[in-house]
Design an enzyme around this catalytic site. Structure first.
Site, short mmCIF file in Angstrom:
data_model
loop_
_atom_site.label_atom_id
_atom_site.label_comp_id
_atom_site.label_asym_id
_atom_site.label_seq_id
_atom_site.Cartn_x
_atom_site.Cartn_y
_atom_site.Cartn_z
N ARG A 1 -4.79 -1.00 1.75
CA ARG A 1 -3.95 -1.29 2.78
C ARG A 1 -4.50 -1.92 3.87
O ARG A 1 -5.58 -1.16 4.39
CB ARG A 1 -3.33 0.04 2.85
N GLU B 1 8.74 -5.56 3.96
CA GLU B 1 8.90 -5.08 2.62
C GLU B 1 9.57 -5.92 1.55
O GLU B 1 10.00 -6.86 1.85
CB GLU B 1 9.63 -4.01 2.54
N ASP C 1 1.46 -4.77 9.61
CA ASP C 1 2.53 -4.31 8.48
C ASP C 1 3.44 -5.65 8.42
O ASP C 1 4.06 -6.19 9.41
CB ASP C 1 3.51 -3.30 9.50
N THR C 2 3.55 -5.95 7.06
CA THR C 2 4.52 -7.05 6.78
C THR C 2 5.68 -6.47 6.36
O THR C 2 5.86 -5.30 5.91
CB THR C 2 3.67 -7.97 5.83
N ASP D 1 0.50 -6.74 2.64
CA ASP D 1 -0.29 -6.06 3.40
C ASP D 1 -1.17 -5.20 2.43
O ASP D 1 -2.07 -3.93 2.77
CB ASP D 1 0.23 -5.36 4.42
N ARG E 1 -4.96 5.20 -0.48
CA ARG E 1 -5.38 3.97 -0.30
C ARG E 1 -6.50 3.77 0.48
O ARG E 1 -6.52 4.31 1.74
CB ARG E 1 -3.91 3.01 -0.14
#
Length: 297
Positions: free
Chosen positions: A92, A100, A97-98, A77, A142
């Site tokens: 971002r 980690e 949310d992928t 992401d 970001r």
């Protein structure tokens, strides 16, 4: 006689003129009707298209944003891009949310590498459009954006494939309702992150759920080995066979073993109807043969 012929010719000429006029009027009416029909179809089609239109499925050309080129994919992401003015920035993806892949504490989470690899394959080196919401940057500086590529919203694509969960951080909530619908479809289909029970949660990813599932799977494997040769289940038909069953020794695909019939029944399996072996038939023949010998003697 000549006068009669002249009158007849005049009448014929007038009749032909009348026919020509009617024909032209009918043709004109037909053309007008055809045009009206086409216009009606176009309007109807336009109406249908608008009804099927949702914010997240807008054409890329309709999106107000900035064009950029993806230079490098950091993870599923997060991207590094180059803007048209030559400026480089870190992006971002919004509302997703992928797992980690490079977190200093969490390390590599399940489906993190898959999400990162997919984003790299899909976006790296590609021209994209960055669509912004209310808040333009996060606390790390970001850019926060929805990423459009080939008229498709990539944030949605990650959710649909089960490679990301919806992560809501107000005030950036433009597509949250649409995203949640797509996430629910992926969850019901048990795609990607949703294939692990209790792994993807509202506030993040629960790695303990992965450990628990692995431990449970290991126990199931050990249990299956200890029950081998007892109650034989067919995972395709959901039918189990006992050792005295007629089809117990037949080769089956997707075999699962149970220690008891109760275990099989609790797992949703039903007992085979022809559960007795052909030995019953053999006993019957032996009995009949004995009676024959007795009568013959």
């Amino acid at each position: 006689m000549k006068e009669i012929k002249a009158i007849i010719c005049t009448m014929l000429a007038m009749f032909m003129l009348l026919l020509t006029g009617c024909s032209d009027e009918q043709a004109s009416h037909s053309t007008t009707s055809s045009t009206d029909t086409k216009q009606a179809v176009q309007v109807e089609g336009s109406s249908d298209q608008e009804n099927d239109h949702s914010p997240s499925k807008a054409n890329r050309e309709d999106v107000v944003g900035e064009a950029a080129t993806v230079e490098r994919v950091v993870d599923g992401d997060t991207l590094k891009v180059k803007m048209l003015n030559g400026k480089r920035d870190r992006v971002r993806l919004l509302l997703v949310d992928t797992p980690e892949t490079k977190h200093p504490k969490l390390g590599v989470q399940p489906f993190g590498p898959e999400a990162s690899a997919y984003t790299k394959k899909r976006l790296e080196g590609q021209e994209i459009t960055l669509e912004f919401d209310v808040q333009e940057r996060d606390q790390y500086g970001r850019l926060l954006a929805y990423v459009w590529i080939d008229n498709e919203l990539y944030n949605e694509e990650l959710l649909a494939k089960g490679l990301a969960r919806v992560a809501v951080f107000p005030p950036n909530t433009k597509y949250v309702d649409e995203f949640k619908k797509i996430q629910e479809q992926a969850r019901k289909s048990e795609k990607g992150i949703w294939s692990i029970e209790n792994y993807a949660q509202e506030k993040g990813y629960n790695t303990d759920a992965v450990k628990n599932q692995s431990s449970s799977n290991q126990k199931d494997i050990q249990s299956a080995k200890s029950c081998e040769g007892k109650i034989k289940g067919n995972q395709n038909s959901k039918i189990y066979h006992v050792p005295t069953g007629a089809h117990y020794n037949q080769t089956m695909n997707n075999v699962i073993w149970f220690c008891t019939e109760k275990d099989a029944q609790e797992a949703g399996y039903k007992k085979a109807k022809n559960y007795q072996r052909n030995s019953v038939t053999a006993e019957f023949l032996f009995f009949e043969f004995s009676k024959y010998l007795y009568r013959s003697g």
